[in-house]
Scaffold this active site. Structure first.
Site, PDB file in Angstrom:
ATOM      1  N   ASN A  10       0.854  -1.188   0.000  1.00  0.00           N
ATOM      2  CA  ASN A  10       0.000   0.000   0.000  1.00  0.00           C
ATOM      3  C   ASN A  10       0.891   1.239   0.000  1.00  0.00           C
ATOM      4  O   ASN A  10       1.488   1.573   1.017  1.00  0.00           O
ATOM      5  CB  ASN A  10      -0.899  -0.035   1.245  1.00  0.00           C
ATOM      6  CG  ASN A  10      -1.732   1.214   1.389  1.00  0.00           C
ATOM      7  OD1 ASN A  10      -1.861   1.992   0.440  1.00  0.00           O
ATOM      8  ND2 ASN A  10      -2.319   1.406   2.571  1.00  0.00           N
ATOM      9  N   LYS A  12      -0.040   4.201  -0.266  1.00  0.00           N
ATOM     10  CA  LYS A  12      -0.773   5.350   0.292  1.00  0.00           C
ATOM     11  C   LYS A  12      -0.620   6.566  -0.649  1.00  0.00           C
ATOM     12  O   LYS A  12      -0.514   6.379  -1.849  1.00  0.00           O
ATOM     13  CB  LYS A  12      -0.301   5.667   1.716  1.00  0.00           C
ATOM     14  CG  LYS A  12      -0.227   4.426   2.596  1.00  0.00           C
ATOM     15  CD  LYS A  12      -0.104   4.766   4.040  1.00  0.00           C
ATOM     16  CE  LYS A  12       0.216   3.502   4.834  1.00  0.00           C
ATOM     17  NZ  LYS A  12      -0.106   3.636   6.240  1.00  0.00           N
ATOM     18  N   GLU A 164      -5.355  -5.234  10.497  1.00  0.00           N
ATOM     19  CA  GLU A 164      -4.371  -4.171  10.692  1.00  0.00           C
ATOM     20  C   GLU A 164      -4.671  -3.420  11.984  1.00  0.00           C
ATOM     21  O   GLU A 164      -5.481  -2.473  11.990  1.00  0.00           O
ATOM     22  CB  GLU A 164      -4.432  -3.187   9.519  1.00  0.00           C
ATOM     23  CG  GLU A 164      -4.108  -3.810   8.175  1.00  0.00           C
ATOM     24  CD  GLU A 164      -3.488  -2.795   7.234  1.00  0.00           C
ATOM     25  OE1 GLU A 164      -2.382  -3.062   6.756  1.00  0.00           O
ATOM     26  OE2 GLU A 164      -4.076  -1.736   7.004  1.00  0.00           O
ATOM     27  N   SER A 210       3.413  -2.204  10.362  1.00  0.00           N
ATOM     28  CA  SER A 210       4.867  -2.167  10.547  1.00  0.00           C
ATOM     29  C   SER A 210       5.567  -3.476  10.174  1.00  0.00           C
ATOM     30  O   SER A 210       6.540  -3.877  10.823  1.00  0.00           O
ATOM     31  CB  SER A 210       5.207  -1.748  11.982  1.00  0.00           C
ATOM     32  OG  SER A 210       4.708  -0.448  12.235  1.00  0.00           O
TER      33      SER A 210
END
Ligand code: PEP
Length: 247
Positions: A10, A12, A164, A210
């Site tokens: 991802n 973002k 997540e 993370s």
């Protein structure tokens, strides 16, 4: 059916034409584990660029879609436009969209229904805040998110679930393997009880928060962890090591 390990990246709202081209070229050059399904989610403006440049083994995902057919919805991302552009995936329900853009469980479920019914597979995200974890509400929060999804969706074959924990996203604070496995097992158990044994057996449940080249191998050994959704590290060359964590 064996669950194929899945690694999503991802990006973002990051990158530029040149940096994203470089990431894709690195992935194209790398020897990626053929037993892993790899899907990258660049910002919307770069979807076509990435689809054109990435080798065909790499899937491409949007980071959001709207739950209506084309029309007067200024600024939204169309499922039909994704299909037209060869984009087969979208992320939905990322915690940043839930918390910053105010998307409710119901809105995320409606988008997931629309995408899957119109041929776009979904990386559907769920997870608890730190406050909810500390209050012992983790499993309840996720069950509520799943229940909203189940109320709208009937075809689970186009859904990958990403667990997540919000407190682990972008913080460097990864869930322990025990914490992650516990939630993944409970999601699978929820699917057994509320959907079906076969959906529970077949649905991939990813961990996100993370993930790095340092912690991915241990996490990948857990029974109910079928892959990762990776944010920050997907922009770095070490993303290849995460994709290849099973080798
Ligand atoms: C994410 O945004 O989906 C994510 C897991 O981010 P990070 O890997 O940076 O924590």
């Amino acid at each position: 059916m064996a669950r194929k390990f899945f690694v999503g990246g991802n990006f973002k709202m990051n990158g530029s034409i040149s940096s994203i081209t470089e990431i894709v070229e690195n992935l194209n050059k790398a020897q990626l584990d053929p037993n892993v399904e790899t899907v990258i989610a660049p910002p919307a403006l770069y979807l076509l660029l990435v689809r054109e440049k990435a080798k065909k083994e790499i899937g491409v995902a949007a980071q959001n879609v709207y739950d209506k057919p084309n029309g007067a919805f200024t600024g939204e991302i169309s499922v039909q436009h994704l299909k037209d552009s060869g984009i087969d995936w979208t992320i939905l329900g990322h915690s940043e969209r839930r918390t910053i853009l105010g998307e409710s469980d119901e809105v995320v479920a409606a988008k997931t229904k629309y995408a899957t019914e119109n041929g776009v597979s979904v990386i559907w995200c769920c997870g608890e805040s730190l406050e909810q974890r500390e209050a012992g509400q983790t499993l309840d929060v996720i069950a509520k998110q799943l229940a909203a999804l189940k109320a709208k969706v009937s075809d689970w074959s186009k859904i990958v679930i990403a667990y997540e924990p919000i407190w682990a996203i972008g913080t460097g604070k990864v869930a322990t393997t025990e914490q992650a496995q516990e939630v993944h097992a409970s999601i699978r158990d929820w699917l057994v009880k509320n959907v079906s044994q076969s959906v529970a057996d077949d649905t991939r449940i990813l961990y996100g928060g993370s993930v790095s080249e340092k912690n991915c191998t241990e996490l990948s050994k857990q029974n109910d962890i079928d892959g990762f959704l990776v944010g920050g590290a997907s922009l770095k060359p070490a993303f290849v090591d995460i994709i290849n964590c099973k080798l």
